[in-house]
Write an enzyme that holds these catalytic residues in place. Sequence first.
Site, PDB file in Angstrom:
ATOM      1  CG  ASP A  87      -2.002  -0.939   0.907  1.00 46.02           C
ATOM      2  OD1 ASP A  87      -2.637  -0.817  -0.115  1.00 46.02           O
ATOM      3  OD2 ASP A  87      -2.206  -1.783   1.728  1.00 46.02           O
ATOM      4  CB  THR A  88       2.234   2.041  -2.724  1.00 44.84           C
ATOM      5  OG1 THR A  88       2.735   0.772  -2.358  1.00 44.84           O
ATOM      6  CG2 THR A  88       3.241   2.798  -3.534  1.00 44.84           C
ATOM      7  CB  THR A  89       1.636   7.501  -1.428  1.00 44.08           C
ATOM      8  OG1 THR A  89       0.858   8.586  -1.947  1.00 44.08           O
ATOM      9  CG2 THR A  89       2.994   8.007  -0.983  1.00 44.08           C
ATOM     10  CG  MET A  96      -0.836   3.694  -5.667  1.00 43.51           C
ATOM     11  SD  MET A  96      -0.911   5.124  -4.593  1.00 43.51           S
ATOM     12  CE  MET A  96      -0.493   6.440  -5.718  1.00 43.51           C
ATOM     13  CB  SER A 151       5.137   1.791  -0.396  1.00 39.48           C
ATOM     14  OG  SER A 151       4.284   0.766   0.042  1.00 39.48           O
TER      15      SER A 151
END
Length: 555
Positions: free
Chosen positions: A365-367, A446, A384
């Site tokens: 889960d990432t930006t 992402m 992330s």
Amino acid sequence: MAIGRMLLVVFLISQISFAQGRHTARSMVVSKYGIVATTHVQASQAGAEVLRKGGSAVDAAIAANAVLGVTEPMMNGMGGDLFAIYWDAKSGKLYGLNSSGWAPQGLTLEHMKSKGATKMPLRTIDSVTVPGAVAGWNALHERFGKSPWKDLFQSAIFYADHGYPVPELIHEFWADAPQVFANDPEGQRVYLPNGRPPDIGEIFHNPDLAKALRLIANSGADAYYKGEIAQAILSTSKALGGTMSAADLADFKPEWVEPISTTYRDWTVYELPPNGQGMAALEMLNIMETAPASPDGPLSVAELHKKIEAMKLAYADLERYDADPRFAKVPVNGLLSKEYAKERAKLIDPDRANCDASYGAPRSDTTYLTAVDRDGNIVSLIQSNYEGFGSGITVHGMGFVLQDRGALFSLDPNSPNVLAPRKRPFHTIIPAFMQRGEQHIGFGIMGGANQPLAHAQFVSNIADYGMNVQQALENARFTVHPERGCNMVIESRVKPDVREKLSAMGHKLRVDEEYSTSMGRGNAVLHDSRINVNYGGSDARADGSAEPEPPPLPQ
């Protein structure tokens, strides 16, 4: 006569209004000044304000990323890793930065086997690798920054101290927090202040994170890797039986790397080399390029089938070969050769889905956020915690979680990605860049395993179908299903008859909503160096925006 002229004017106006109809949800942002595109409006604004004060694209990206660590705490933060691509407009040179952390010296195969583990665990202290984000900020700023380091964190500190109203999608991503922090009282205290996830619009504060950000702003990256924050990380790890040592943190340094690339149609597309999965996006594009784009459009049966099958072949190679190149020989050149793509493409049956794609044998889960400044310099940055709220372990007194990237190691001694001390695990997060002539695009989408195939779809939307960066982000997509094989996830905007034909070919489709977060959340900026104008787009699947730099005003 006058009435006739009036009717003609009314008719022409109605035609002009009708001609402005479109299928996309948002317009591009177009500016002669800089643009920052992120998944949260306040983060984009923070970066744009840094640009207004004369900061570089890198300065803006760091400021925006710091805010995202406050406002999207499950996605990213200073407990995670970072990768970036930087394009210098003046020299035309690309720079790559790998700031993914390594396994602690004491995190060995023997350590895991002594615990009876047969695979790497999720959400335990043994899944925690050294976080690279802060070191990555520091490396980028030292090389390409213009603003004072301390100034970059003021917006993030403000939001951590004073709070911010939780937006729609971040509220949804917060829903798993009670389960994630079931065994972490510190996480419950920080992220569930009322015993539950905050509601939409509820003001969330994180004063502990404000304290950590102040330490970094005042003392630099050393505060994180050698100072007070390091001590908090080590005491948190020790209390849980972790192997992290002071040397593991203090010795870590990011690595400047040479981006890898391929050509697709008349564009050159760049990714970062392993240990990330960018090579899968490039291999997928090479396989796709062996056949012309379908004249029926990007969401036609033939085009979707080709892309889905190309993705399976590229991902099979990725799973077999990708690893930290300091520990394993990764045949990047062979995997990205055009001849190898032709060999792989021969395995695609135009009428039938392949449910068991296997890897090939190449010859040797990432930006996500992106920023462009008024000089045309572009940074493409991704950061992330891996899973939502990472390991589910919150650093005591510092207000951030530690990532669980170590979960991506293998415990198979024969795997190139086998766990080893000071080794970096296989990584899912990838920034990207593409250019053709005077057009230069920083982009990323992402979402774990979704990223290479989402990159390939974005590139095809632009190169094959002439979309602008906003349209290319918004266009309906497909992505991988957790069960793999012929299982796919696709958005409901793909027409029912197309989905029915794909199903008849053997594709097993799970249909998600029109703008599904399963497809990842992307951002993009484009600099046209011929006219010195910037363009930005931000995915409608997120809470974010592309924000233009405010114009410089007279003092």
